[in-house]
Design a protein around this motif. Structure first.
Motif, PDB file in Angstrom:
ATOM      1  N   TYR A   1       0.811  -1.220   0.000  1.00 42.56           N
ATOM      2  CA  TYR A   1       0.000   0.000   0.000  1.00 42.56           C
ATOM      3  C   TYR A   1       0.849   1.277   0.000  1.00 42.56           C
ATOM      4  O   TYR A   1       0.319   2.378   0.016  1.00 42.56           O
ATOM      5  CB  TYR A   1      -0.924   0.021   1.218  1.00 42.56           C
TER       6      TYR A   1
ATOM      7  N   GLY B   1      -3.745  -0.355   3.835  1.00 35.55           N
ATOM      8  CA  GLY B   1      -3.122   0.824   4.429  1.00 35.55           C
ATOM      9  C   GLY B   1      -3.900   1.422   5.580  1.00 35.55           C
ATOM     10  O   GLY B   1      -3.481   2.448   6.137  1.00 35.55           O
TER      11      GLY B   1
ATOM     12  N   ALA C   1       4.166  -1.181   3.434  1.00 37.61           N
ATOM     13  CA  ALA C   1       4.449   0.195   3.021  1.00 37.61           C
ATOM     14  C   ALA C   1       5.839   0.340   2.428  1.00 37.61           C
ATOM     15  O   ALA C   1       6.110   1.313   1.717  1.00 37.61           O
ATOM     16  CB  ALA C   1       4.307   1.142   4.219  1.00 37.61           C
TER      17      ALA C   1
END
Length: 406
Positions: A44, A201, A362
């Motif tokens: 994400y 996310g 991430a």
């Protein structure tokens, strides 16, 4: 017939000696490919394509990983799983009927099994993974058993051809219309149908639960029913299971070899347009690249069948060579406990990669998350191997069987 007399005619699940190697070996390999296909949805921290979860940028190694996965894995593995699921339905039905169970009793087992699969899928989606397929297949199983389980072979083949034909016509119309689709800036900036940044996310776990619960039913119905691929594969599996093709590959070697060659070739060629577009070889706007998801989908039917044939031929060769070594036994063990391993992947990947957990999604790239997928599958295979050595059932399989067989 009373409930007690009905249950008395029902035998238990299959024993270890009754299981054919090919389906379990295929499921074991399939779960590795499922891990590779699903883990990109946890990335994400960077922009992804409109038609997949794969990032639009990356190193040379990342681009190679993306190209291989789009070409050979994406939209090829869930058709394979659908075929094995449908094949298992007929195996269960035949095993019970041969043991003296009534048609009514066997259908009751299948209904309970598929309703509980829907429950399992909903819980799985709520807690960990929005893309759950267990519930989707439970839903399709309810429909296909009610309509097609006892239909003639000709009916199964005709309906499989009709559904494939519909998908093919839609794909051809889309390809013809591709050059004439006008650009739509609002569409191109809006992201895909499923946005990894919004789902994986999300830092608040309870909020992520609500997001997954809102997304999963649409995916389950869309992928399970509206997409037509899963019903098509189950129809073909019903036909194949009646002939026990996976149990007796030597008697069907010619069919399996042809299916392997043609199916894998069509699957790879069909995935190339999407892969080449993603890595930038084809310069298309996102509104146009959506068309290649259609080619990805319809050729996934052939790719899934090709993989089934390849794994069946491989299983036959291993058995004839007596090459039942530790790795083969481990992969077979994973296949025997496919539900537990499938859910186990989410137990590993979701907390590790999601923002509400450790949040590695991430920072990872395509190659990094593929490595984690392989590592996670390997860990589960090692644990499952220990289960096999001790003669234990998978926990999810044990629970589902208790619920289905009462």
């Amino acid at each position: 017939m009373t409930a007690s007399s009905t249950s008395a005619l029902v035998r238990g699940p299959s024993t270890a000696t009754e299981r054919a190697l090919a389906p379990d070996l295929a499921r074991g390999f399939m779960l590795l490919l499922i891990a590779l296909a699903n883990t990109p949805w946890y990335l994400y921290g960077q922009a992804s394509g409109m038609t997949s979860a794969h990032p639009i940028d990356g190193s040379v190694v990342d681009r190679i990983v993306q190209f291989v996965l789009i070409t050979a894995v994406d939209a090829r593995i869930y058709p394979l799983f659908a075929f094995l699921f449908g094949y298992g339905i007929v195996q269960l039905y035949r095993r019970q009927i041969e043991a003296g169970a009534t048609e009514q009793a066997v259908r009751a087992i299948l209904r309970r099994r598929h309703w509980w699969m829907i429950v399992f899928g909903a819980v799985h989606a709520a807690l960990l993974w929005f893309g759950d397929i267990v519930g989707a297949y439970g839903l399709v199983g309810l429909i296909m058993v009610a309509i097609f389980l006892r239909r003639m072979d000709r009916t199964l083949i005709v309906w499989a051809a009709v559904l494939t034909g519909i998908l093919t016509v839609i794909t051809l119309l889309g390809l013809v219309a591709l050059p004439f689709i006008p650009a739509d800036p609002a569409f191109e900036q809006g992201g895909g149908f499923v946005d990894p940044a919004a789902l994986s996310g999300e830092e608040d776990y309870l909020a992520s639960v609500l997001l997954r619960l809102a997304t999963w039913p649409l995916i389950a119905i869309g992928q399970g029913i509206i997409g037509l691929v899963v019903p098509t594969m189950i129809l073909l599996a019903f036909w194949a299971a009646r002939r026990q093709i996976l149990e007796d590959p030597r008697a069907h070697a010619r069919l399996l070899r042809r299916t392997a060659v043609i199916g894998v070739a069509v699957g790879v060629v069909g995935g190339l347009p999407n892969a080449l577009t993603h890595v930038g070889v084809f310069e298309l706007g996102p509104h146009q690249s959506w068309i290649f998801t259609l080619t990805q989908s319809v050729t996934g039917i052939f790719g899934g069948l090709g993989y089934v044939a390849v794994f069946t031929l491989l299983a036959d060769r291993l058995q004839r060579a007596g090459a039942m070594s530790g790795p083969v036994v481990a992969i077979k063990a994973v296949g025997k406990r496919s539900l537990s391993n499938y859910l186990g992947q989410s137990v590993i990947f979701a907390p590790l990669l999601s923002a509400w957990g450790i949040g590695l999604g991430a920072d990872l790239n395509s190659a990094g998350v593929a490595a984690i997928a392989v590592a996670g599958w390997t860990v589960l295979a090692a644990v499952t191997y220990l289960y096999e050595r001790r003669g234990w059932r998978g926990p999810a399989e044990g629970l589902l069987r208790r619920l289905a067989y009462r």
